[in-house]
Design a protein around this motif. Structure first.
Motif, PDB file in Angstrom:
ATOM      1  N   ASN A 149       5.161  57.344  25.791  1.00 24.62           N
ATOM      2  CA  ASN A 149       6.573  56.981  25.886  1.00 24.62           C
ATOM      3  C   ASN A 149       7.140  57.132  27.291  1.00 24.62           C
ATOM      4  OD1 ASN A 149       6.822  56.360  23.101  1.00 24.62           O
ATOM      5  ND2 ASN A 149       6.994  58.545  22.634  1.00 24.62           N
ATOM      6  N   ASN A 154       4.489  52.865  31.890  1.00 19.87           N
ATOM      7  CA  ASN A 154       4.388  51.542  31.279  1.00 19.87           C
ATOM      8  C   ASN A 154       4.842  50.446  32.240  1.00 19.87           C
ATOM      9  OD1 ASN A 154       3.809  51.506  28.062  1.00 19.87           O
ATOM     10  ND2 ASN A 154       4.720  53.447  28.655  1.00 19.87           N
ATOM     11  N   ASP A 180       8.830  44.486  28.716  1.00 21.05           N
ATOM     12  CA  ASP A 180       9.778  44.608  27.603  1.00 21.05           C
ATOM     13  C   ASP A 180       9.662  45.980  26.942  1.00 21.05           C
ATOM     14  OD1 ASP A 180      10.708  42.047  28.011  1.00 21.05           O
ATOM     15  OD2 ASP A 180       9.423  41.142  26.489  1.00 21.05           O
ATOM     16  N   LYS A 181       8.429  46.430  26.758  1.00 20.93           N
ATOM     17  CA  LYS A 181       8.231  47.747  26.151  1.00 20.93           C
ATOM     18  C   LYS A 181       8.821  48.845  27.027  1.00 20.93           C
ATOM     19  CE  LYS A 181       4.676  51.043  24.697  1.00 20.93           C
ATOM     20  NZ  LYS A 181       3.223  51.350  24.641  1.00 20.93           N
ATOM     21  N   SER A 182       8.625  48.729  28.333  1.00 13.17           N
ATOM     22  CA  SER A 182       9.152  49.749  29.244  1.00 13.17           C
ATOM     23  C   SER A 182      10.671  49.804  29.185  1.00 13.17           C
ATOM     24  CB  SER A 182       8.681  49.496  30.676  1.00 13.17           C
ATOM     25  OG  SER A 182       9.377  48.425  31.278  1.00 13.17           O
TER      26      SER A 182
END
Length: 222
Positions: A149, A154, A180-182
Motif C-alpha cells: 500500500n 507503486n 491509477d492504483k497509486s
C-alpha cells in the motif's frame, strides 16, 4: 523512600524525553515543509544540511537522513548540467545510505533508492539503462512487497514501466493501471506520523494526464 526517589527520577526522565521528542517532531515538521517550499538549489542545500544536523543529534532516527536525501533529489530536478546533477544524486544516495543503516527493509527508503537510480539513468541512458534497470526494478519490487500500500513505491514502478514502454515502443496500459492504483493509495493514505513520507500525489496526477494522452493517442491510431 528509595522507591519514591526512583519514581521521581523516572517521572523526570520521562517528562524530559517527551519534551525532547516533541521538539524533534516540531523541528522535523518545519523542515519537511521547507523542502516543498524551496524555490532554488540554495534553499534545498539548506534543508539538506538541516536534516543532516538533526540526524546527528537524533542518532537513532532514520527520517532526517531520508529527507536530507529527498532534498538532494529535489535539487537535482532543478539542475540542467548532467554532471552536476549526477553529483547531487550521489549525495542523495549517501544520505539515504545512512537512513538504511538505521532502518533496514524499509519500504520508503528502498523505494526512494530506486527512484534516485531511475533519475541517474537519465544522466547517461545509453550506458546506465542496461546496468541500473534490473536493480531499480528489484528495489521497486521489494518496496512494494514490503508494503503493497505504499503509494510512492507503486508510482515509481509505474514511472519505470512507462519509461520502458516509451523506449521500446510498447503499450503503456500496465504502467497507467499502476498509476491509477497509486492515486487510489495516495488518496487513502494514512501516514503513521506527521513526519512519515506522504509526498508524491502531485506527480501521480501529472502521470495520470500523460497516461490519458498516451492512451487516447493509441486508441486513435487503431
Amino acid at each position: 523512600m528509595k522507591s519514591l526517589n526512583i519514581l521521581i527520577v523516572f517521572v523526570i526522565t520521562a517528562t524530559f524525553a517527551n519534551a525532547q521528542n516533541k521538539k524533534y517532531i516540531k523541528t522535523m515538521e518545519t523542515s519537511i515543509t521547507a523542502i516543498f517550499q524551496a524555490e532554488n538549489t540554495e534553499a534545498l542545500d539548506a534543508t539538506a544540511n538541516k536534516f543532516d544536523r538533526i540526524g546527528q543529534a537524533e542518532a537513532s532516527e532514520w527520517e532526517p537522513y531520508y529527507y536530507a536525501s529527498l532534498s538532494h533529489v529535489f535539487k537535482a530536478f532543478k539542475i540542467e548540467d548532467l554532471q552536476a546533477k549526477d553529483k547531487v544524486l550521489d549525495q542523495a544516495l549517501v544520505a539515504l545510505g545512512r537512513a538504511t543503516t538505521l532502518s533496514e527493509n524499509n519500504s520508503e527508503i528502498i523505494a526512494l533508492q530506486g527512484f534516485i537510480n531511475m533519475i541517474k539513468i537519465g544522466v547517461d541512458p545509453g550506458t546506465r539503462g542496461q546496468t541500473l534497470s534490473p536493480k531499480i526494478m528489484a528495489d521497486f519490487g521489494k518496496a512494494m512487497k514490503l508494503d503493497p500500500n505504499n503509494p510512492r513505491a507503486n508510482l515509481f514502478m509505474a514511472q519505470m514501466l512507462y519509461g520502458s514502454a516509451q523506449f521500446f515502443g510498447t503499450g503503456v496500459d500496465d504502467a497507467c493501471a499502476l498509476v491509477d492504483k497509486s492515486m487510489v493509495l495516495f488518496e487513502s493514505e494514512k501516514p503513521e506520523s506527521t513526519i512519515a513520507p506522504s509526498w508524491g500525489l502531485h506527480s501521480a496526477k501529472q502521470y495520470k494526464k500523460q497516461c490519458e494522452a498516451a492512451l487516447e493517442k493509441a486508441e486513435n491510431q487503431e
